[in-house]
Motif scaffolding. Sequence first.
Motif, short mmCIF file in Angstrom:
data_model
loop_
_atom_site.label_atom_id
_atom_site.label_comp_id
_atom_site.label_asym_id
_atom_site.label_seq_id
_atom_site.Cartn_x
_atom_site.Cartn_y
_atom_site.Cartn_z
N ARG A 18 0.84 -1.18 0.00
CA ARG A 18 0.00 0.00 0.00
C ARG A 18 0.88 1.24 0.00
N LYS A 19 0.52 2.20 -0.83
CA LYS A 19 1.27 3.43 -0.93
C LYS A 19 1.04 4.28 0.32
N ILE A 20 2.08 5.03 0.70
CA ILE A 20 1.96 5.92 1.86
C ILE A 20 1.14 7.14 1.48
N ASN A 21 0.19 7.48 2.34
CA ASN A 21 -0.63 8.66 2.11
C ASN A 21 0.14 9.89 2.57
N HIS A 22 0.43 10.78 1.66
CA HIS A 22 1.20 11.98 1.98
C HIS A 22 0.29 13.18 2.29
N ASN A 23 -0.95 12.92 2.65
CA ASN A 23 -1.89 13.98 2.98
C ASN A 23 -2.27 13.97 4.46
N PHE A 24 -1.46 13.33 5.26
CA PHE A 24 -1.79 13.25 6.69
C PHE A 24 -1.70 14.63 7.34
N LEU A 25 -0.58 15.28 7.22
CA LEU A 25 -0.40 16.66 7.69
C LEU A 25 0.18 17.48 6.55
N SER A 26 -0.16 18.75 6.54
CA SER A 26 0.35 19.63 5.49
C SER A 26 1.71 20.18 5.89
N LEU A 27 2.39 20.76 4.90
CA LEU A 27 3.70 21.33 5.16
C LEU A 27 3.62 22.52 6.13
N SER A 28 2.56 23.29 6.03
CA SER A 28 2.39 24.42 6.94
C SER A 28 2.13 23.94 8.37
N GLN A 29 1.40 22.85 8.52
CA GLN A 29 1.15 22.31 9.85
C GLN A 29 2.44 21.77 10.49
N ILE A 30 3.27 21.10 9.70
CA ILE A 30 4.55 20.61 10.20
C ILE A 30 5.44 21.78 10.61
N THR A 31 5.41 22.85 9.82
CA THR A 31 6.21 24.03 10.15
C THR A 31 5.76 24.65 11.46
N ALA A 32 4.45 24.72 11.66
CA ALA A 32 3.91 25.27 12.90
C ALA A 32 4.27 24.39 14.10
N LEU A 33 4.22 23.08 13.91
CA LEU A 33 4.57 22.16 15.01
C LEU A 33 6.04 22.28 15.39
N SER A 34 6.89 22.46 14.41
CA SER A 34 8.32 22.53 14.68
C SER A 34 8.71 23.75 15.50
N GLU A 35 7.86 24.73 15.57
CA GLU A 35 8.15 25.96 16.31
C GLU A 35 7.58 25.92 17.74
N GLU A 36 6.94 24.82 18.12
CA GLU A 36 6.28 24.73 19.42
C GLU A 36 7.10 23.89 20.39
N ASP A 37 6.83 24.10 21.70
CA ASP A 37 7.37 23.20 22.71
C ASP A 37 6.43 22.01 22.84
N ILE A 38 6.67 21.16 23.84
CA ILE A 38 5.89 19.93 23.96
C ILE A 38 4.41 20.22 24.18
N GLU A 39 4.10 21.22 25.00
CA GLU A 39 2.69 21.54 25.25
C GLU A 39 2.04 22.11 23.99
N TYR A 66 0.96 8.88 20.71
CA TYR A 66 1.69 8.22 19.62
C TYR A 66 2.30 9.25 18.67
N TYR A 67 1.48 10.17 18.21
CA TYR A 67 1.97 11.16 17.24
C TYR A 67 2.87 12.20 17.91
N THR A 68 2.58 12.56 19.15
CA THR A 68 3.42 13.53 19.85
C THR A 68 4.81 12.97 20.09
N ALA A 69 4.88 11.72 20.55
CA ALA A 69 6.18 11.10 20.79
C ALA A 69 6.98 11.00 19.50
N GLY A 70 6.32 10.65 18.40
CA GLY A 70 7.02 10.55 17.12
C GLY A 70 7.55 11.88 16.64
N PHE A 71 6.73 12.91 16.74
CA PHE A 71 7.18 14.22 16.26
C PHE A 71 8.31 14.76 17.12
N CYS A 72 8.21 14.60 18.44
CA CYS A 72 9.27 15.08 19.33
C CYS A 72 10.59 14.35 19.06
#
Length: 251
Positions: A18-39, A66-72
């Motif tokens: 099965r192909k990976i779905n690349h529409n889970f999170l957008s690039l802008s959402q990932i950018t916003a997450l990368s600028e935040e602390d854990i909370e 699950y997703y928080t631990a992976g992103f951190c």
Amino acid sequence: MATAGKEEDQDQDAVDGRKINHNFLSLSQITALSEEDIEGIMRRLTEYLNLKELQTSLIEVILLDYYTAGFCWAKEKNFSVMQMLQFMDLLNFLLENLRDRHMSLEDNIRELGKAMSGIGETNSERSGDLDAFNTEQAKAVIDFMNISLLRLYKLYAHLFYGRKEEHVISYEYMVELAPRAVTSFPAPPEEGVSSDFYASLLALPADMERKGSEPESFLGEPSPKAESFEAGAVAGFSHEDQKPTVLPNPK
């Protein structure tokens, strides 16, 4: 014909994976997450994943963790925004295989291997799925998946489709409390006295409770008759009568 074509596509997915779905999170959402602390990451993921029952739903709490631990973890590895985007897609891909397709652990490990197989190969047909990673980063991703989802695979499976309906059982108890004491001493045993005397003790006035520290108050004042009897008894004795009696010394 459309049904036959759909079945052929499903069969082809089973063979090729099965192909990976690349529409889970957008690039802008990932950018916003990368600028935040854990909370902040948890707050934004709660919004992005549309989690509305965190106070009562165990599944939503596990998903957020699950997703928080992976992103951190990806952030600590200094992944680029594109690498974080593809890594979160991979997390979602493997979890969907478990949750939606009820895929076994062995099959999901094979899907992970297929997704990572094209990394580092410029002419690979599957290099487009996770093309932002190099070989060393791919090994680190596999190690992370081994200690997270794959190690706890049975627990995740039980959480999503092995749980039974919960029955809430409650018990109600009627507890009768003893009446509040109105006297400064405990009531006598009911079976040891007459009912009238028992009732009279329970009905003692409140002022007697305040005088409870004075034992004389319960005895009452001596009556005039008793005082006159005591005075008359003492008056009947003379001074001579009060002298000590001397007994003879026996020889």
